[in-house]
Write a protein that holds these residues in place. Structure first.
Motif, mmCIF file in Angstrom:
data_model
loop_
_atom_site.group_PDB
_atom_site.id
_atom_site.type_symbol
_atom_site.label_atom_id
_atom_site.label_comp_id
_atom_site.label_asym_id
_atom_site.label_seq_id
_atom_site.Cartn_x
_atom_site.Cartn_y
_atom_site.Cartn_z
ATOM 1 N N HIS A 108 -40.804 -13.890 17.359
ATOM 2 C CA HIS A 108 -40.994 -15.152 18.356
ATOM 3 C C HIS A 108 -41.215 -16.142 17.521
ATOM 4 O O HIS A 108 -40.370 -17.564 18.132
ATOM 5 N N GLU A 125 -40.837 -16.791 14.507
ATOM 6 C CA GLU A 125 -39.873 -17.809 13.523
ATOM 7 C C GLU A 125 -38.723 -18.360 14.300
ATOM 8 O O GLU A 125 -37.999 -19.184 14.027
ATOM 9 N N ILE A 126 -38.026 -17.831 15.611
ATOM 10 C CA ILE A 126 -37.886 -18.393 16.582
ATOM 11 C C ILE A 126 -37.711 -19.623 16.820
ATOM 12 O O ILE A 126 -36.605 -20.919 16.586
ATOM 13 N N GLU A 127 -39.169 -20.012 17.196
ATOM 14 C CA GLU A 127 -39.503 -21.171 17.370
ATOM 15 C C GLU A 127 -39.242 -22.300 15.930
ATOM 16 O O GLU A 127 -39.109 -23.333 16.250
ATOM 17 N N LEU A 165 -36.744 -22.297 14.079
ATOM 18 C CA LEU A 165 -35.346 -22.284 14.234
ATOM 19 C C LEU A 165 -34.559 -23.190 13.887
ATOM 20 O O LEU A 165 -33.489 -23.294 13.239
ATOM 21 N N ASP A 166 -34.714 -24.366 13.445
ATOM 22 C CA ASP A 166 -34.888 -25.912 13.157
ATOM 23 C C ASP A 166 -34.796 -25.570 11.935
ATOM 24 O O ASP A 166 -33.469 -25.846 10.866
ATOM 25 N N ILE A 206 -30.363 -26.759 19.580
ATOM 26 C CA ILE A 206 -31.055 -26.057 18.998
ATOM 27 C C ILE A 206 -32.507 -24.810 20.314
ATOM 28 O O ILE A 206 -32.720 -24.579 19.813
ATOM 29 N N LYS A 232 -32.506 -21.227 20.824
ATOM 30 C CA LYS A 232 -34.440 -20.815 21.127
ATOM 31 C C LYS A 232 -34.741 -19.980 22.226
ATOM 32 O O LYS A 232 -34.694 -18.933 22.282
ATOM 33 N N HIS A 239 -35.149 -15.781 22.154
ATOM 34 C CA HIS A 239 -36.440 -15.758 22.387
ATOM 35 C C HIS A 239 -36.089 -14.302 23.632
ATOM 36 O O HIS A 239 -36.099 -13.357 23.665
ATOM 37 N N ILE A 242 -34.585 -10.935 21.713
ATOM 38 C CA ILE A 242 -35.526 -9.850 21.140
ATOM 39 C C ILE A 242 -36.811 -8.768 21.941
ATOM 40 O O ILE A 242 -36.527 -9.417 23.765
ATOM 41 N N LEU A 255 -33.427 -14.680 7.732
ATOM 42 C CA LEU A 255 -34.641 -13.814 9.110
ATOM 43 C C LEU A 255 -34.972 -12.180 8.696
ATOM 44 O O LEU A 255 -35.672 -11.947 8.710
#
Lengths: 78, 388
Positions: free
Chosen positions: A40, A42-44, A46-47, B236, B240, B244, B247, B278
């Motif tokens: 989560h 890392e997804i924050e 994302l940009d 974006i 996100k 989220h 996951i 990632l």
């Protein structure tokens, strides 16, 4: 440990297995929770990741340099 | 002081809202241009070939050659959306659907080069490189396996062509849901396409048609690049939220999120490349990345489908057919390969093996990229030309 286990009653052994299994499950769940929290986080960013998900000349240059180093017999990568 | 800060904050919100509004208008304008561009390519191709498109592309009737054309063109352009949109335009201009099907399959293979090259940037650390390279090449293995399964089925039974035709006819060719439902697109694009056609007639035949093809392809390139750039900044937040939600929810959520994010950013290369760093960092495992990249295959079909709505006339049904074939092929690939456990693991095993030997010796990784995307297609091309 083996002597201790052998001296235990069957009921105690069953209880010990149950407790160990429960602890293991809790540890696995905690590990999963931590991993998902990291995902989560890392997804924050994302940009930032989107900006980095590109072919860069520097990356390619470094790769070819590594291949050349390997061909010369002196791998520089760990 | 507080009032001043509040006013500045309100100003910033208004400016941001205005910028967002302008960007959305630009996206709509670019989508309109993309649709016009496909129309132009189709018209130009029809005009330049004088109804002899089939004969012109006779050299590509060999399905392996079609596959190579699709692979190499996409590997060079690095955008399957662009290549499939161009293919839709060519089909609209008379390219036979049967010739175009392997090209579309090849576009799937060619697009995987982008994330594979992105993974090369992780070469500094051996373990990081191994994880990143595996995350990138799992997509390659899946797409090659998909071709190995569906290309023979297509050659012998024409299953994709038939399925695509059935759906396309329902949408544009049937009597119950006639082409009228898409006429608004024709009405909207007619002024631009019509004017360009008129203007092209200042050149003698077949250069008038060729000029339209060049203009159409250039516009497809530019519009897809800018749509992707704008959508990335606009979507974006939404992307996100989708990620989220996915996951910890299993592979179906992974596939769905991969599809949706790709539709939002209009680029499967972006979606699959996004997962490479990632995975390299160890945040996402190969088995988590895998379904997400499969979703990218499905999501990328939207651009060509959108482009197909521009086509009118006799070939409208065929243009939509090839766009639908791309969607059916990618969806069926996911259902068959990911749905069957013994097939599902093959891309994972392949990617893990290749990443292991590639991280030990980077020359293998380089040989793989050059071999799969350029040398093998080149050799096939050479052999097929020798035989003909």
């Amino acid at each position: 440990m083996t002597t201790e286990v052998r001296s235990m009653s069957t009921e105690d052994l069953v209880q010990m297995i149950d407790e160990t299994e429960h602890s293991l499950l809790e540890l696995k769940m905690e590990l999963r929770r931590r991993r998902q929290a990291q995902q989560h986080a890392e997804i924050e960013r994302l940009d930032e990741h989107l900006a980095n998900a590109k072919i860069t000349l520097g990356g390619l240059k470094l790769f070819f340099q590594t291949v050349l180093d390997e061909l010369r017999g002196g791998s520089k990568t760990s | 002081m507080a009032t001043l800060e509040t006013a500045e904050s309100d100003d910033a919100i208004i400016r941001s809202g205005l910028a967002s509004f302008v960007n959305w208008i630009l996206v709509l304008g670019l989508i309109y241009l993309l649709i016009c561009a496909v129309g132009l390519t189709g018209s130009g191709f029809k005009s330049a070939t004088g109804g002899h498109a089939k004969e012109l592309f006779a050299f590509a009737t060999n399905p392996f050659l079609g596959l190579i054309i699709g692979t190499v063109a996409t590997a060079l352009i690095q955008s399957s959306s662009t290549v499939t949109s161009i293919i839709v335009g060519l089909v609209a201009g008379g390219l036979p659907v049967a010739t175009a099907v392997p090209m579309v399959m090849g576009a799937n293979i060619g697009t995987t080069i982008t994330n594979t090259i992105v993974s090369l940037g992780h070469v500094r650390d051996k373990e990081e490189f191994r994880r990143a390279f595996a995350a990138a090449t799992v997509h390659d293995y899946f797409n090659v396996l998909s071709v190995l399964i569906f290309l023979p089925l297509e050659i012998y039974f024409g299953i994709l062509e038939k399925a695509g035709y059935i759906f396309a006819e329902i949408m544009v060719g049937g009597e119950s849901m006639s082409v009228k439902s898409f006429n608004y697109v024709k009405a909207a694009t007619a002024p631009v396409v019509g004017s360009a056609k008129e203007f092209s007639h200042i050149l003698p035949a077949p250069f008038d048609g060729v000029s339209l093809i060049v203009l159409g392809i250039a516009l497809i390139f530019v519009t897809i690049i800018f749509i992707g750039k704008l959508l990335k900044s606009l979507m974006i937040g939404r992307a996100k939220a989708i990620l989220h939600t996915a996951i910890g929810r299993g592979p179906v959520a992974g596939i769905s999120s991969g599809t949706l994010v790709t539709v939002l950013v209009q680029s499967s290369s972006t979606t699959t490349s996004l997962m490479v760093p990632l995975a390299g960092a160890g945040v996402f495992g190969l088995r988590e990345v895998y379904p997400f990249t499969l979703g990218a295959n499905i999501g990328t079909c939207v651009t060509a489908l959108l482009a197909a709505t521009a086509v009118t006339g006799d070939n409208a049904v065929f243009a939509l057919q090839i766009a639908l074939i791309h969607l059916i092929y990618n969806t069926a690939g996911v259902l068959v390969i990911y749905g069957l456990p013994f097939l599902r693991v093959l891309p994972i095993y392949g990617a893990e093996w290749l990443a292991r030997i590639g991280s030990e010796r980077k020359l293998y990784a380089l040989a793989y990229i050059l071999g799969v995307f350029f040398v093998f297609p080149g050799v096939c091309l050479f052999i097929s030309q020798m035989n003909s």
